[in-house]
Design an enzyme around this catalytic site. Structure first.
Site, PDB file in Angstrom:
ATOM      1  N   LYS A 114      83.675  76.883 -13.692  1.00  0.00           N
ATOM      2  CA  LYS A 114      82.703  77.043 -12.598  1.00  0.00           C
ATOM      3  C   LYS A 114      83.398  77.026 -11.246  1.00  0.00           C
ATOM      4  O   LYS A 114      82.947  77.685 -10.304  1.00  0.00           O
ATOM      5  CB  LYS A 114      81.623  75.953 -12.662  1.00  0.00           C
ATOM      6  N   LYS A 196      81.468  83.926 -23.257  1.00  0.00           N
ATOM      7  CA  LYS A 196      80.148  83.403 -23.639  1.00  0.00           C
ATOM      8  C   LYS A 196      79.016  84.188 -22.969  1.00  0.00           C
ATOM      9  O   LYS A 196      79.153  84.585 -21.812  1.00  0.00           O
ATOM     10  CB  LYS A 196      80.107  81.936 -23.191  1.00  0.00           C
ATOM     11  N   LYS A 199      73.619  83.014 -18.514  1.00  0.00           N
ATOM     12  CA  LYS A 199      72.530  83.465 -17.641  1.00  0.00           C
ATOM     13  C   LYS A 199      73.027  83.758 -16.239  1.00  0.00           C
ATOM     14  O   LYS A 199      72.360  84.423 -15.460  1.00  0.00           O
ATOM     15  CB  LYS A 199      71.401  82.430 -17.626  1.00  0.00           C
TER      16      LYS A 199
HETATM   17  P1  TYM Z   1      72.749  74.987 -20.194  1.00  0.00           P
HETATM   18  O1  TYM Z   1      71.540  74.902 -19.349  1.00  0.00           O
HETATM   19  O2  TYM Z   1      73.904  75.785 -19.710  1.00  0.00           O
HETATM   20  O3  TYM Z   1      72.389  75.504 -21.630  1.00  0.00           O
HETATM   21  C1  TYM Z   1      71.332  74.938 -22.391  1.00  0.00           C
HETATM   22  C2  TYM Z   1      71.713  74.908 -23.851  1.00  0.00           C
HETATM   23  O4  TYM Z   1      72.015  76.233 -24.306  1.00  0.00           O
HETATM   24  C3  TYM Z   1      73.293  76.243 -24.942  1.00  0.00           C
HETATM   25  N1  TYM Z   1      73.942  77.544 -24.670  1.00  0.00           N
HETATM   26  C4  TYM Z   1      74.422  78.355 -25.632  1.00  0.00           C
HETATM   27  N2  TYM Z   1      74.451  78.244 -26.968  1.00  0.00           N
HETATM   28  C5  TYM Z   1      75.002  79.265 -27.665  1.00  0.00           C
HETATM   29  N3  TYM Z   1      75.521  80.364 -27.064  1.00  0.00           N
HETATM   30  C6  TYM Z   1      75.507  80.527 -25.725  1.00  0.00           C
HETATM   31  N4  TYM Z   1      76.011  81.620 -25.173  1.00  0.00           N
HETATM   32  C7  TYM Z   1      74.941  79.477 -24.944  1.00  0.00           C
HETATM   33  N5  TYM Z   1      74.770  79.298 -23.602  1.00  0.00           N
HETATM   34  C8  TYM Z   1      74.151  78.113 -23.470  1.00  0.00           C
HETATM   35  C9  TYM Z   1      74.056  75.101 -24.292  1.00  0.00           C
HETATM   36  O5  TYM Z   1      75.116  74.652 -25.118  1.00  0.00           O
HETATM   37  C10 TYM Z   1      72.977  74.064 -24.119  1.00  0.00           C
HETATM   38  O6  TYM Z   1      72.798  73.330 -25.319  1.00  0.00           O
HETATM   39  N6  TYM Z   1      75.018  70.601 -19.355  1.00  0.00           N
HETATM   40  C11 TYM Z   1      73.966  71.257 -20.091  1.00  0.00           C
HETATM   41  C12 TYM Z   1      72.598  70.705 -19.777  1.00  0.00           C
HETATM   42  C13 TYM Z   1      72.478  69.238 -19.978  1.00  0.00           C
HETATM   43  C14 TYM Z   1      72.396  68.561 -21.226  1.00  0.00           C
HETATM   44  C15 TYM Z   1      72.253  67.192 -20.902  1.00  0.00           C
HETATM   45  C16 TYM Z   1      72.449  68.994 -22.556  1.00  0.00           C
HETATM   46  C17 TYM Z   1      72.385  68.303 -18.992  1.00  0.00           C
HETATM   47  N7  TYM Z   1      72.246  67.079 -19.555  1.00  0.00           N
HETATM   48  C18 TYM Z   1      72.170  66.205 -21.912  1.00  0.00           C
HETATM   49  C19 TYM Z   1      72.352  68.012 -23.547  1.00  0.00           C
HETATM   50  C20 TYM Z   1      72.218  66.657 -23.213  1.00  0.00           C
HETATM   51  C21 TYM Z   1      73.950  72.742 -19.718  1.00  0.00           C
HETATM   52  O7  TYM Z   1      74.443  73.140 -18.697  1.00  0.00           O
HETATM   53  O8  TYM Z   1      73.245  73.520 -20.562  1.00  0.00           O
END
Ligand code: TYM
Length: 331
Positions: A114, A196, A199
């Site tokens: 990032k 990956k 979004k």
């Molecule tokens: P975020 O918002 O980027 O993504 C949400 C969830 O989607 C999964 N994900 C994917 N899985 C498979 N392929 C992909 N291309 C892909 N892109 C995203 C992510 O692994 C995630 O599970 N830091 C986290 C949010 C968070 C969180 C937490 C998660 C904050 N606190 C506590 C679990 C527990 C994040 O940025 O996810």
């Protein structure tokens, strides 16, 4: 209090959620709701590590809640809530930051990634982001955390922080286990399958959003990058495009990669890509329809957030109190 094991996960309201978010996370959330006590959070505090437009951020927070519901999460069974409405996340985040080493944060690949993408805004929040994520999970003494592959390193850090705290102050936190799906734990970009699906990608042909219209989804799958061979075979090193599409198909259909390979062993790439596109459209159409309905009723979404913030606080506040007492704060 329920004697079921507890689950926590979160999704950032930082853009339109993609097929990657759906297959890596949301699709699995609803499968867990009967067996576990689940908290699913809209992590708006995390999303401001990248500059957000205030009005858009509010709308996207409602949108994530609407998608949780549209993907089949029962609002009575699960605690679906907004992170910024439960102050314990930020409070525990501060405390845990004092038990986290810079060396550990320096190793986080998402921070490096990032920082590269937002070179004009490498802020402190971006750096301490994984500490807040650890606080999210540990605040609820969560047993399991359903996530995609990209969040595994953050979860490992949360485990280390929890163990460190427990070693100093005695048993306090539950050490959480990751729950990572077998297929589609890492859905890749459609045009650049070595990275990956995200979004925040600048090129919209790289991702499909959960609420995208069917014609646009089909167009993107038709255009998806493959390779110069003609065999639908799983080989992530030499055939990343085809392997990604196989992963997507298997996950959407809830079948194995082997079954997918068998189904398409005599297919041409063009036909295979259409089949994947159709399967995705079939899976996402009911979700989009439900989502559109829900987004017309912000009053309902708002009331859910408010009610569930109270439910979340009932679990969070005793943990925070216990932590404060152990650290030596007067509570
Ligand atoms: P975020 O918002 O980027 O993504 C949400 C969830 O989607 C999964 N994900 C994917 N899985 C498979 N392929 C992909 N291309 C892909 N892109 C995203 C992510 O692994 C995630 O599970 N830091 C986290 C949010 C968070 C969180 C937490 C998660 C904050 N606190 C506590 C679990 C527990 C994040 O940025 O996810």
């Amino acid at each position: 209090m329920s004697d079921k094991k507890r689950i926590f996960s979160g999704v950032q309201p930082s853009g339109n959620l993609t097929l990657g978010n759906y297959l890596g996370a949301l699709k699995n959330f609803s499968l867990l709701q009967d067996e576990y006590e689940c908290l699913y959070c809209v992590v708006d505090l995390h999303s401001i590590t990248v500059r957000q437009d205030p009005l858009l951020l509010k709308d996207r927070s409602y949108a994530v809640l609407a998608l949780y519901l549209a993907c089949g999460l029962d609002p009575d069974k699960n605690i679906l809530f907004l992170q910024s409405q439960v102050s314990g996340h930020a409070e525990l985040g501060w405390a845990l930051g004092c038990y986290t080493y810079m060396g550990e944060l320096n190793r986080m690949t998402q921070f490096k990634d990032k920082s590269r993408r937002h070179a004009d805004n490498i802020n402190g929040g971006l750096y301490t982001y994984p500490v807040l994520m650890a606080a999210d999970i540990l605040l609820y003494k969560s047993d399991m955390v359903p996530i995609g592959q990209d969040q595994k390193q953050h979860l490992e850090l949360a485990r280390n922080i929890a163990e460190r705290f427990n070693n100093i102050y005695g048993d306090t936190f539950v050490i959480p286990e990751p729950f990572i799906p077998k297929t589609a734990a890492r859905v890749m970009s459609l045009q650049e399958p070595d990275k990956k699906m995200s979004k925040s990608d600048d090129n919209a042909n790289n991702f499909v959003t959960i609420t995208e219209d069917p014609a646009s989804i089909m167009k993107k799958f038709k255009k998806a990058v493959t390779d110069s061979e003609s065999e639908v075979r799983f080989d992530e090193v030499n055939k990343p495009g085809i392997s990604n599409l196989m992963n997507i198909y298997a996950a959407v259909k809830s079948i194995s990669i082997e079954e997918t390979a068998k189904e398409f062993e005599n297919s041409r790439y063009g036909d295979f890509k259409m089949a994947v596109g159709n399967a995705v459209v079939d899976a996402l159409t009911p979700i989009r329809e439900k989502y559109n309905e829900l987004m017309n009723d912000k009053g309902y979404l708002d009331s859910l957030f408010k009610k569930n913030a109270l439910r979340a606080k009932e679990i969070a506040e005793p943990t925070l109190k216990e932590v404060y007492e152990k650290i030596g704060f007067i509570v």
